[in-house]
Design a protein around this motif. Sequence first.
Motif, short mmCIF file in Angstrom:
data_model
loop_
_atom_site.label_atom_id
_atom_site.label_comp_id
_atom_site.label_asym_id
_atom_site.label_seq_id
_atom_site.Cartn_x
_atom_site.Cartn_y
_atom_site.Cartn_z
N ASP A 2 13.44 -4.83 8.74
CA ASP A 2 13.60 -3.53 8.10
C ASP A 2 12.33 -3.28 7.31
OD1 ASP A 2 16.21 -3.06 9.07
OD2 ASP A 2 17.02 -4.39 7.52
N ILE A 3 11.61 -2.21 7.67
CA ILE A 3 10.33 -1.91 7.03
C ILE A 3 10.42 -0.58 6.29
CG2 ILE A 3 8.96 -3.34 8.58
CD1 ILE A 3 8.26 -0.80 10.17
N GLY A 4 9.57 -0.47 5.25
CA GLY A 4 9.56 0.75 4.45
C GLY A 4 8.20 1.03 3.86
N PRO A 5 8.11 2.02 2.99
CA PRO A 5 6.83 2.46 2.44
C PRO A 5 6.02 1.30 1.86
CG PRO A 5 8.57 3.96 1.78
CD PRO A 5 9.24 2.78 2.44
N GLY A 6 4.75 1.27 2.24
CA GLY A 6 3.84 0.24 1.75
C GLY A 6 3.79 -1.01 2.59
N ASP A 7 4.73 -1.17 3.53
CA ASP A 7 4.72 -2.35 4.40
C ASP A 7 3.67 -2.18 5.49
OD1 ASP A 7 6.86 -3.26 2.92
OD2 ASP A 7 8.34 -3.03 4.53
N ASP A 42 12.22 10.85 8.18
CA ASP A 42 10.89 11.02 7.61
C ASP A 42 9.96 9.83 7.88
OD1 ASP A 42 12.24 9.25 5.94
OD2 ASP A 42 11.35 10.05 4.11
N PHE A 43 10.35 8.94 8.79
CA PHE A 43 9.56 7.74 9.06
C PHE A 43 8.20 8.12 9.65
CE2 PHE A 43 8.53 4.10 11.97
CZ PHE A 43 8.29 3.18 10.98
N LEU A 44 7.13 7.57 9.06
CA LEU A 44 5.78 7.83 9.55
C LEU A 44 4.96 6.55 9.44
CD1 LEU A 44 3.66 9.90 10.58
CD2 LEU A 44 3.01 10.19 8.18
N LEU A 45 4.38 6.16 10.56
CA LEU A 45 3.47 5.02 10.64
C LEU A 45 2.06 5.50 10.86
CD1 LEU A 45 4.99 2.40 13.12
CD2 LEU A 45 4.66 2.13 10.68
N ILE A 46 1.13 4.68 10.41
CA ILE A 46 -0.28 4.86 10.75
C ILE A 46 -0.66 3.67 11.60
CG2 ILE A 46 -2.63 4.88 9.82
CD1 ILE A 46 -1.22 6.16 7.26
N GLY A 47 -1.20 3.94 12.78
CA GLY A 47 -1.65 2.88 13.68
C GLY A 47 -3.16 2.72 13.58
N ALA A 48 -3.61 1.47 13.46
CA ALA A 48 -5.05 1.20 13.32
C ALA A 48 -5.42 -0.01 14.16
CB ALA A 48 -5.40 0.96 11.85
N LEU A 96 0.83 -1.19 0.00
CA LEU A 96 0.00 0.00 0.00
C LEU A 96 0.87 1.25 0.00
CD1 LEU A 96 -2.82 1.10 0.03
CD2 LEU A 96 -2.83 0.93 2.51
N ILE A 97 1.13 1.76 -1.19
CA ILE A 97 1.92 2.98 -1.34
C ILE A 97 0.95 4.12 -1.60
CG2 ILE A 97 3.68 4.14 -2.72
CD1 ILE A 97 5.00 1.80 -1.55
N ALA A 121 1.05 0.60 9.54
CA ALA A 121 1.25 0.81 8.10
C ALA A 121 2.29 1.90 7.90
CB ALA A 121 -0.07 1.20 7.45
N VAL A 122 3.33 1.60 7.13
CA VAL A 122 4.39 2.58 6.86
C VAL A 122 3.93 3.49 5.73
CG1 VAL A 122 6.80 2.94 6.25
CG2 VAL A 122 6.15 0.90 7.56
#
Length: 171
Positions: free
Chosen positions: A88-93, A111-117, A30-31, A69-70
């Motif tokens: 190691d996690i990145g965009p879309g993971d 610039d690391f940003l997670l969304i928590g749900a 999910l990018i 979600a990264v």
Amino acid sequence: MPVPETLHFAPSHGVPNNPRLPVLYYRTVLIGTPATIESLIQANGWEPRWRNGVYDFHHFHSTAHEALAVAHGTASVMLGGEDGMVLDIGPGDILILPAGTGHKRITASDDFLLIGAYPPGQDYQIERPDAGRPDAALARIAVVPLPDSDPVTGRDGALPALWRAATDKPA
């Protein structure tokens, strides 16, 4: 339809982890902008509640399952407590952590940003490892209901099938 990797963790130095349910790890599925990611997660029946990073200490939530979600940036996170593994996690993971799963940030880009749900009706508490009270955490974990859907792929996604199959196995 994307298929997640499954990861299992034994208890580790006061982190209970989940005795039955595996972590689900979707890579680069999910990018998009944070708003786009939140919209998809919400459309799939989970509630996006925050944007931030991961704490730099081992912690877990015994009262809720959690999707991370990264949105952008990269990080190394440790799952499963001190005896766990570093990813190691990145965009879309997207990581879907069953209640009780330990997690901690090791490093992160600026610039690391997670969304928590979370599944509807589940509220999380931040808990630190407590080797002296594993039974209390395990009792809370045991009563957290299974979600009806997968935050990435919805009701027909991997999570309902994988987690229901895991709970049907003898302990």
